[in-house]
Design an enzyme around this catalytic site. Structure first.
Site, short mmCIF file in Angstrom:
data_model
loop_
_atom_site.label_atom_id
_atom_site.label_comp_id
_atom_site.label_asym_id
_atom_site.label_seq_id
_atom_site.Cartn_x
_atom_site.Cartn_y
_atom_site.Cartn_z
N SER A 21 0.83 -1.19 0.00
CA SER A 21 0.00 0.00 0.00
C SER A 21 0.87 1.25 0.00
O SER A 21 1.60 1.51 0.96
CB SER A 21 -0.91 0.01 1.22
N HIS A 71 -1.06 -1.08 -4.37
CA HIS A 71 -2.37 -0.81 -3.76
C HIS A 71 -2.48 0.69 -3.49
O HIS A 71 -1.63 1.29 -2.82
CB HIS A 71 -2.50 -1.62 -2.46
N ASP A 100 -4.77 3.68 -2.00
CA ASP A 100 -5.88 3.97 -1.09
C ASP A 100 -6.40 5.40 -1.29
O ASP A 100 -5.68 6.36 -1.02
CB ASP A 100 -5.41 3.81 0.36
N MET A 136 -11.71 -6.05 4.63
CA MET A 136 -10.98 -5.13 5.50
C MET A 136 -10.69 -5.82 6.83
O MET A 136 -11.62 -6.24 7.53
CB MET A 136 -11.79 -3.85 5.75
N GLY A 167 -9.36 3.71 6.83
CA GLY A 167 -9.11 5.12 7.11
C GLY A 167 -7.65 5.42 7.46
O GLY A 167 -7.18 6.51 7.20
N GLY A 169 -3.46 3.67 7.98
CA GLY A 169 -2.49 2.59 7.96
C GLY A 169 -2.03 2.31 9.38
O GLY A 169 -2.34 3.07 10.32
N GLY A 170 -1.32 1.22 9.56
CA GLY A 170 -0.66 0.94 10.83
C GLY A 170 -1.57 0.49 11.96
O GLY A 170 -1.18 0.59 13.13
N ASP A 223 -6.84 -6.65 3.58
CA ASP A 223 -6.29 -5.30 3.67
C ASP A 223 -6.34 -4.77 5.10
O ASP A 223 -7.42 -4.52 5.64
CB ASP A 223 -7.09 -4.38 2.73
N GLY A 224 -5.15 -4.58 5.68
CA GLY A 224 -5.03 -3.96 6.99
C GLY A 224 -4.30 -4.83 8.00
O GLY A 224 -4.75 -5.94 8.29
N GLY A 225 -3.19 -4.33 8.50
CA GLY A 225 -2.46 -5.03 9.56
C GLY A 225 -1.85 -6.36 9.13
O GLY A 225 -1.54 -7.20 9.98
N GLY A 253 0.97 -2.30 4.08
CA GLY A 253 1.44 -0.92 4.05
C GLY A 253 2.61 -0.72 4.98
O GLY A 253 3.77 -0.82 4.58
C1 DX5 Z 1 -6.65 1.27 5.35
C2 DX5 Z 1 -6.15 1.03 3.95
C3 DX5 Z 1 -5.05 0.06 3.89
C4 DX5 Z 1 -3.78 0.51 4.60
C5 DX5 Z 1 -3.07 -0.72 5.03
O1 DX5 Z 1 -7.77 2.09 5.29
O2 DX5 Z 1 -7.18 0.55 3.13
O3 DX5 Z 1 -4.74 -0.29 2.55
O4 DX5 Z 1 -2.95 1.29 3.82
O5 DX5 Z 1 -2.01 -0.34 5.82
P1 DX5 Z 1 -1.38 -1.32 6.90
O6 DX5 Z 1 -0.82 -2.48 6.17
O7 DX5 Z 1 -0.33 -0.45 7.55
O8 DX5 Z 1 -2.47 -1.70 7.84
ZN ZN Z 2 -6.63 -0.31 1.11
#
Ligand code: DX5
Ligand code: ZN
Length: 218
Positions: free
Chosen positions: A8, A33, A35, A137, A142, A144-145, A175-177, A197
């Site tokens: 991401s 990816h 966002d 999700m 909303g 990252g991290g 997607d996420g974490g 990300g």
């Molecule tokens: C969150 C985004 C994700 C995010 C993932 O709203 O859709 O794509 O960038 O980031 P990480 O991998 O840090 O959770």
């Molecule tokens: Zn995303």
């Protein structure tokens, strides 16, 4: 089957976007990816068309665009023109999801649907056969991290069953974490595409981190 890896760009250094994209070009990343957040569907604003076009100029891999925006149907053609290869809209943001999916396909892009953590994948029963991708999700969209939500495994299994049952070709994206620890269990549950990300971009060696994720197996 090795997973597709979609770093991401949200977590990259925006002041050095060209070198970040060139790093991804060199890496084993399969997709970029992207966002898109509007400050309405999610409580954050990321970036829009000019930044996307700047990424596209250097990207040698498909752009996987995740629209976290209300009324996405108003902007599908513009996102395609800005270089989107896959376009995912949120089920929670679409009153006429079937129409919006057809609209995405008419542009020549692959069509995806993203589902928030509270949304049951059973709601996809009547649309799953039309989809190229479902983005589960594994955090609240909303930012990252954030911390990975454990219920994602169960949800991924349920979606995999639905895909088989409906004879759908859809890929499952998480997607996420996502990180090296949860990747194997996600693949075991049926995931095909891993978005990552902060795990990639805060790593000392992002190229090696992407390579390790790519080697994950169930
Ligand atoms: C969150 C985004 C994700 C995010 C993932 O709203 O859709 O794509 O960038 O980031 P990480 O991998 O840090 O959770
Ligand atoms: Zn995303």
């Amino acid at each position: 089957m090795r997973p597709l890896i979609a770093p991401s760009v949200l977590a990259s250094d925006f002041a050095n976007l060209q070198s970040e994209v060139e790093m991804l070009n060199k890496s084993q990343a399969d997709w970029l990816h992207i966002d898109i957040m509007d400050g309405r569907f999610v409580p954050n604003i990321s970036f829009g068309f000019p930044v996307m076009q700047a990424i596209k100029k250097h990207a040698q891999k498909p752009m996987d665009v995740h629209l976290m925006i209300v009324e996405p149907e108003l902007y599908i053609e513009q996102f395609r023109a800005a270089g989107a290869d896959v376009i995912s809209v949120h089920i929670e943001a679409c009153n006429h999801l079937h129409r919006t999916i057809q609209q995405i396909k008419a542009t020549g892009a692959k069509a995806g649907v993203a589902v928030n953590p509270h949304t049951s994948v059973n709601l996809l029963d009547d649309i799953i056969a039309d989809l190229d991708l479902v983005c589960i999700m594994s955090v609240n969209p909303g930012f990252g991290g954030q911390k990975f939500i454990e219920n994602t495994y169960r949800k991924t299994e349920a979606l995999k069953n639905l895909i088989i049952q409906r004879n759908s070709q859809s890929l499952i994206e998480i997607d996420g974490g996502v990180n090296q620890q949860n990747a194997p269990k996600l693949l075991q549950s049926g995931a095909d595409v891993l978005v990552a990300g902060s795990f990639v971009f805060t790593a000392e060696d992002p190229i090696a981190t992407i390579a390790n994720l790519k080697q994950s197996s169930n």
